[in-house]
Design a protein around this motif. Sequence first.
Motif, PDB file in Angstrom:
ATOM      1  N   GLY A 169       0.702  -1.162  -0.110  1.00 17.66           N
ATOM      2  CA  GLY A 169       0.102   0.001   0.001  1.00 17.66           C
ATOM      3  C   GLY A 169       0.733   1.192   0.049  1.00 17.66           C
ATOM      4  O   GLY A 169       0.376   2.315   0.265  1.00 17.66           O
ATOM      5  N   ARG A 170       2.049   1.263  -0.492  1.00 18.96           N
ATOM      6  CA  ARG A 170       2.965   2.388  -0.611  1.00 18.96           C
ATOM      7  C   ARG A 170       2.318   3.521  -1.570  1.00 18.96           C
ATOM      8  O   ARG A 170       1.418   3.203  -2.545  1.00 18.96           O
ATOM      9  N   LYS A 171       2.552   4.764  -1.213  1.00 21.26           N
ATOM     10  CA  LYS A 171       2.139   5.821  -1.954  1.00 21.26           C
ATOM     11  C   LYS A 171       3.112   6.126  -3.087  1.00 21.26           C
ATOM     12  O   LYS A 171       4.240   6.031  -2.818  1.00 21.26           O
ATOM     13  N   GLN A 172       2.396   6.185  -4.395  1.00 23.05           N
ATOM     14  CA  GLN A 172       3.357   6.453  -5.397  1.00 23.05           C
ATOM     15  C   GLN A 172       3.668   7.818  -5.775  1.00 23.05           C
ATOM     16  O   GLN A 172       3.077   8.767  -5.133  1.00 23.05           O
ATOM     17  N   MET A 173       4.959   8.152  -6.364  1.00 23.97           N
ATOM     18  CA  MET A 173       5.515   9.195  -6.674  1.00 23.97           C
ATOM     19  C   MET A 173       5.213   9.704  -7.862  1.00 23.97           C
ATOM     20  O   MET A 173       5.436   8.920  -8.912  1.00 23.97           O
ATOM     21  N   VAL A 174       4.728  10.893  -8.409  1.00 21.38           N
ATOM     22  CA  VAL A 174       4.605  11.583  -9.759  1.00 21.38           C
ATOM     23  C   VAL A 174       5.729  12.621  -9.831  1.00 21.38           C
ATOM     24  O   VAL A 174       5.907  13.309  -9.136  1.00 21.38           O
ATOM     25  N   GLU A 223       6.832  15.821 -19.737  1.00 21.86           N
ATOM     26  CA  GLU A 223       6.819  14.292 -19.562  1.00 21.86           C
ATOM     27  C   GLU A 223       6.328  14.056 -17.926  1.00 21.86           C
ATOM     28  O   GLU A 223       6.589  14.828 -17.095  1.00 21.86           O
ATOM     29  N   LEU A 224       5.527  12.966 -17.886  1.00 22.04           N
ATOM     30  CA  LEU A 224       5.024  12.667 -16.762  1.00 22.04           C
ATOM     31  C   LEU A 224       5.450  11.190 -16.313  1.00 22.04           C
ATOM     32  O   LEU A 224       5.111  10.459 -17.159  1.00 22.04           O
ATOM     33  N   MET A 225       6.086  11.028 -15.239  1.00 20.71           N
ATOM     34  CA  MET A 225       6.450   9.724 -14.861  1.00 20.71           C
ATOM     35  C   MET A 225       5.948   9.383 -13.423  1.00 20.71           C
ATOM     36  O   MET A 225       5.501  10.213 -12.442  1.00 20.71           O
ATOM     37  N   VAL A 226       5.672   7.949 -13.383  1.00 21.13           N
ATOM     38  CA  VAL A 226       4.871   7.525 -12.067  1.00 21.13           C
ATOM     39  C   VAL A 226       6.022   6.525 -11.518  1.00 21.13           C
ATOM     40  O   VAL A 226       6.546   5.497 -12.293  1.00 21.13           O
ATOM     41  N   PHE A 227       6.261   6.447 -10.337  1.00 15.64           N
ATOM     42  CA  PHE A 227       7.253   5.817  -9.626  1.00 15.64           C
ATOM     43  C   PHE A 227       6.615   5.145  -8.205  1.00 15.64           C
ATOM     44  O   PHE A 227       5.774   5.707  -7.621  1.00 15.64           O
ATOM     45  N   ASP A 228       7.186   3.774  -7.906  1.00 16.99           N
ATOM     46  CA  ASP A 228       6.432   3.320  -6.707  1.00 16.99           C
ATOM     47  C   ASP A 228       7.001   3.963  -5.483  1.00 16.99           C
ATOM     48  O   ASP A 228       6.062   3.989  -4.538  1.00 16.99           O
ATOM     49  N   THR A 229       7.995   4.308  -5.507  1.00 16.46           N
ATOM     50  CA  THR A 229       8.626   5.098  -4.056  1.00 16.46           C
ATOM     51  C   THR A 229       9.680   6.080  -4.580  1.00 16.46           C
ATOM     52  O   THR A 229      10.035   6.481  -5.644  1.00 16.46           O
ATOM     53  N   VAL A 230       9.787   7.072  -3.676  1.00 14.76           N
ATOM     54  CA  VAL A 230      10.760   8.159  -3.853  1.00 14.76           C
ATOM     55  C   VAL A 230      12.213   7.637  -4.271  1.00 14.76           C
ATOM     56  O   VAL A 230      12.961   8.209  -4.911  1.00 14.76           O
ATOM     57  N   GLU A 231      12.486   6.729  -3.450  1.00 13.47           N
ATOM     58  CA  GLU A 231      13.763   5.926  -3.653  1.00 13.47           C
ATOM     59  C   GLU A 231      13.722   5.425  -5.032  1.00 13.47           C
ATOM     60  O   GLU A 231      14.873   5.649  -5.664  1.00 13.47           O
ATOM     61  N   ASP A 232      12.826   4.873  -5.632  1.00 13.30           N
ATOM     62  CA  ASP A 232      12.823   4.546  -7.043  1.00 13.30           C
ATOM     63  C   ASP A 232      13.226   5.716  -8.018  1.00 13.30           C
ATOM     64  O   ASP A 232      13.810   5.721  -9.096  1.00 13.30           O
ATOM     65  N   GLN A 233      12.423   7.003  -7.779  1.00  8.40           N
ATOM     66  CA  GLN A 233      12.855   8.209  -8.242  1.00  8.40           C
ATOM     67  C   GLN A 233      14.256   8.553  -8.266  1.00  8.40           C
ATOM     68  O   GLN A 233      14.746   8.940  -9.309  1.00  8.40           O
ATOM     69  N   ARG A 234      15.099   8.349  -7.113  1.00  9.46           N
ATOM     70  CA  ARG A 234      16.266   8.828  -6.910  1.00  9.46           C
ATOM     71  C   ARG A 234      17.187   7.809  -7.991  1.00  9.46           C
ATOM     72  O   ARG A 234      18.070   8.230  -8.459  1.00  9.46           O
ATOM     73  N   ARG A 235      16.738   6.395  -7.934  1.00  9.95           N
ATOM     74  CA  ARG A 235      17.618   5.623  -8.892  1.00  9.95           C
ATOM     75  C   ARG A 235      17.378   5.817 -10.154  1.00  9.95           C
ATOM     76  O   ARG A 235      18.270   5.829 -11.049  1.00  9.95           O
TER      77      ARG A 235
END
Length: 187
Positions: free
Chosen positions: A84-89, A146-158
Amino acid sequence: MVGLLMPLLTSRSYKVAASHLAGKSACRVSPSIVNEGSDPTFPEGLPVKGRHGMAVNRRGWMAVVAALGSSIIAGRAIAAGSGGRKQMVHHVFFWMKTPGRWTDVDKLIAGLETLRAIPEIRELRIGVPADTENRSVVDGSYGVSELMVFDTVEDQRRYQDHPIHKRFVESCGELWDRVVVYDSIDV
């Protein structure tokens, strides 16, 4: 399941039945979506023939709507990832160095398309300003977004450190004059 429902969903009677389910006891529809032999008022209990000759009544449409609702909810739960993690846009707007030079816009879009190979990106949408009504709150001065969706803030950092992203910035960086980024997380 959706494959089984597609003949129903693509039928012209869908609009008639959907508006009936929305609480209208008599639907006004344009003649272009009414099939021959069907009653455009769709009174209680009378079926409407779909494009594939299937009779679709109120109860049948309620089942279709319920099945679709369940599918959408399940799909969103799967897309949200486990726990149930909150996704990041991550929404990025690019202003071109040479506005109106379509070869540069095409090159930027092609560069953005390469980012799809980065595994952390759950969704990627690339666009240009829409031709919508002129309102004071709408800014269509950018060239590409461009609009991206990531599962976590850490995924966006990667993603930021990924070699494909770094190559994109290196190869396309001379195309834009200004970049604005809006990052948000689900509430």
